[in-house]
Scaffold this active site. Structure first.
Site, PDB file in Angstrom:
ATOM      1  CG  HIS A 164      -5.861   1.317   5.502  1.00 30.43           C
ATOM      2  ND1 HIS A 164      -5.273   2.202   6.366  1.00 30.43           N
ATOM      3  CD2 HIS A 164      -4.650   0.525   5.425  1.00 30.43           C
ATOM      4  CE1 HIS A 164      -3.756   1.666   6.634  1.00 30.43           C
ATOM      5  NE2 HIS A 164      -3.701   0.723   6.032  1.00 30.43           N
ATOM      6  CG  ASN A 176      -1.785   1.173   1.623  1.00 25.00           C
ATOM      7  OD1 ASN A 176      -1.713   1.845   0.619  1.00 25.00           O
ATOM      8  ND2 ASN A 176      -2.312   1.239   2.490  1.00 25.00           N
ATOM      9  CD  GLU A 224      -2.856  -3.073   8.115  1.00 21.44           C
ATOM     10  OE1 GLU A 224      -1.733  -3.198   7.333  1.00 21.44           O
ATOM     11  OE2 GLU A 224      -3.601  -1.921   7.945  1.00 21.44           O
TER      12      GLU A 224
HETATM   13  O1  G3P Z   1      -1.801  -0.798   4.800  1.00 21.23           O
HETATM   14  C1  G3P Z   1      -0.665  -1.068   5.353  1.00 21.23           C
HETATM   15  C2  G3P Z   1      -0.316  -0.655   6.683  1.00 21.23           C
HETATM   16  O2  G3P Z   1      -1.279   0.256   7.102  1.00 21.23           O
HETATM   17  C3  G3P Z   1       0.748  -0.997   7.308  1.00 21.23           C
HETATM   18  O3  G3P Z   1       1.730   0.063   7.403  1.00 21.23           O
HETATM   19  O4  G3P Z   1       3.979   0.914   7.109  1.00 21.23           O
HETATM   20  O5  G3P Z   1       3.357  -0.464   9.076  1.00 21.23           O
HETATM   21  O6  G3P Z   1       3.769  -1.242   6.891  1.00 21.23           O
HETATM   22  P1  G3P Z   1       3.322  -0.092   7.499  1.00 21.23           P
END
Ligand code: G3P
Length: 214
Positions: free
Chosen positions: A85, A6, A133
């Protein structure tokens, strides 16, 4: 494993990353896709890399100024879309509407959620996949697959309980091949990541490292 990169609104070169992802994808059994900003979808898709949207709205053709129509991102070359998201949260009814809109346009769907309870709710809406996440780990470089393995295992269990057809990805802080392997060991079928590639000095090397152990 599915590696979904992303690009958020990071000040990176989306075409350079897209070309790197396409080249690295040719060297591995891993599936690699890139989700650029909506305005970059067409040019990114033109590189031949698997291209995703970061979001679609729960709308149909009509009077929806400023919204993102699923059919339009599909026309531009996207084959899938993130929904809900952590940085673009929707009401549950709108998550449902966005999944329906994406289905209508033939887009594959990954619905994001913070924790296993939300993963269960997301899985009940019938997306192709869900992605857990923890927001507090996003962008930290501390990988969820190693810092909070329970949340990944809990998400896998929650989705399986609701709909075994729904795949589970995990994301936040993923930046190395070891992080990806750890995610797979926890039952995740892929990873969602951003800064590890979008902010890397050498995105090709970052992508190669991600898929090296696979
Ligand atoms: O969409 C992916 C994300 O929110 C994770 O971000 O920078 O921790 O890999 P990052």
């Amino acid at each position: 494993m599915f590696v979904l990169v992303n690009l958020k609104t990071y000040p990176c070169d989306p075409l350079a990353i897209a070309r790197a992802a396409r080249e690295v994808a040719e060297t591995t059994a891993a599936r690699i896709a890139v989700a650029p900003q909506a305005a970059h979808i067409e040019r990114v898709a033109g590189t031949g890399v698997e291209t995703w949207a970061q979001h679609v709205d729960p709308i149909d053709y009509g009077s929806n100024t400023g919204h993102t129509l699923a059919e339009t991102v599909a026309d531009a070359g996207a084959v899938g879309t993130l929904i809900n998201h952590s940085e673009n949260r929707l009401k549950l009814a709108d998550v449902d509407g966005s999944v329906r809109a994406a289905d209508r346009a033939g887009l594959e769907t990954v619905v994001c959620a913070n924790n296993p309870a939300q993963i269960a709710a997301a899985a009940a809406l019938g997306p192709d996949a869900v992605a857990v996440e923890p927001p507090e780990l996003i962008g930290t470089g501390t990988p969820v697959s190693q810092a909070d393995p329970e949340i990944v295992e809990g998400a896998v269990e929650a989705a399986e309980h609701v709909d075994a057809e729904v795949s589970v990805l995990c994301g936040a802080g993923i930046s190395t091949g070891d992080d990806v392997v750890a995610a797979g060991d926890l039952g995740s079928e892929g990873v969602l990541l951003a800064s590890g590639v979008a902010k890397a000095d050498d995105p090709t090397a970052a992508l190669e490292d991600l898929v090296a152990p696979l």
